[in-house]
Design an enzyme around this catalytic site. Structure first.
Site, short mmCIF file in Angstrom:
data_model
loop_
_atom_site.label_atom_id
_atom_site.label_comp_id
_atom_site.label_asym_id
_atom_site.label_seq_id
_atom_site.Cartn_x
_atom_site.Cartn_y
_atom_site.Cartn_z
N GLY A 76 45.65 39.18 46.77
CA GLY A 76 44.54 39.16 47.73
C GLY A 76 43.49 40.17 47.28
N SER A 101 40.64 43.28 47.33
CA SER A 101 40.71 44.67 47.78
C SER A 101 40.49 44.75 49.28
CB SER A 101 39.63 45.48 47.05
OG SER A 101 39.69 46.84 47.43
N GLY A 102 41.33 45.53 49.96
CA GLY A 102 41.19 45.72 51.39
C GLY A 102 41.89 44.66 52.22
N ALA A 103 42.58 43.72 51.59
CA ALA A 103 43.24 42.64 52.34
C ALA A 103 44.50 43.12 53.06
CB ALA A 103 43.57 41.47 51.42
N GLY A 104 45.11 44.20 52.56
CA GLY A 104 46.32 44.72 53.20
C GLY A 104 47.56 44.65 52.33
N LYS A 105 47.40 44.49 51.03
CA LYS A 105 48.55 44.38 50.13
C LYS A 105 49.39 45.66 50.12
CE LYS A 105 45.99 43.50 46.57
NZ LYS A 105 44.71 43.60 47.29
N THR A 106 48.74 46.79 50.00
CA THR A 106 49.47 48.06 49.90
C THR A 106 50.25 48.36 51.18
OG1 THR A 106 47.82 48.91 48.35
CG2 THR A 106 49.20 50.54 49.45
N SER A 117 45.31 40.16 41.27
CA SER A 117 45.62 38.97 40.46
C SER A 117 44.74 37.78 40.86
CB SER A 117 47.10 38.62 40.53
OG SER A 117 47.61 38.56 41.84
#
Length: 188
Positions: A23, A25-30, A97
């Site tokens: 997703g 940047s800022g989507a909430g992956k981390t 990705s």
């Protein structure tokens, strides 16, 4: 890689698997990656997070962001995930990705694989802007920001899609674990 995984008394699976979080940047992956790790460790599993930003910064900070550079970076992460997975570790990859072809290569190369599309609307990502990238892109200081004015090819058939603007991290974790059980990667 964290030290705790290497020396952890936690159990390894006979066949590990990879949870691939994609997703912009800022989507909430981390946030999801760390929530998943915490939950899986509490269940007694060996878990490792491969964070694209951390790997890039640690191994090749001068690589750049061309399509070729991104694909090389992704291939290195894929190789690391493959090695860990085949040794019984649950691998959580947190990586923008942006290209479908690279994610499909990851799926074929790694084997046991769950693609998770971490979605959030652009206005939510701009509001979060954890790295200040959207502000820079809006001011014209950077060009080609993935998911803003750069390419992000949304997954067509991810195993799981979460909307971090509507779901809590706990709800997202449960959606991923449900799929891992359905696929037989985790015991029911």
């Amino acid at each position: 890689m964290s030290e705790e995984t290497q020396e952890s008394p936690l159990k390894a699976l006979e066949n590990g698997f990879t949870i691939w979080l994609t997703g912009p940047s800022g989507a909430g992956k981390t946030v999801l990656a760390h929530a998943l790790k915490k939950k899986l460790k509490s269940m007694g599993y060996r878990v490792e997070i491969l964070d694209g930003d951390v790997i890039r910064k640690s191994l090749y900070p001068e690589l750049g962001f061309s399509k070729e550079a991104r694909e090389m970076h992704n291939r290195i992460v894929i190789h690391m995930a493959k090695l860990l997975s085949r040794n019984g570790v649950i691998v959580i990859v947190s990586l923008i990705s942006p290209y479908r072809a690279v994610r499909e290569y990851a799926r074929k190369e790694i084997g046991n694989f769950i693609e998770v599309y971490v979605y959030a609307p652009l206005e939510v990502r701009i509001q979060r802007d954890p790295k200040g990238l959207y502000k820079k892109a809006m001011r014209g200081e950077i060009k080609g920001l993935t998911g803003y004015d750069g390419v992000y090819e949304e997954p067509e058939n991810p195993e799981v899609k979460v909307d971090s603007s509507k779901m809590t991290p706990e709800e997202e974790v449960e959606a991923v674990l449900k799929k891992a059980r359905e696929l037989g990667y985790l015991a029911s």
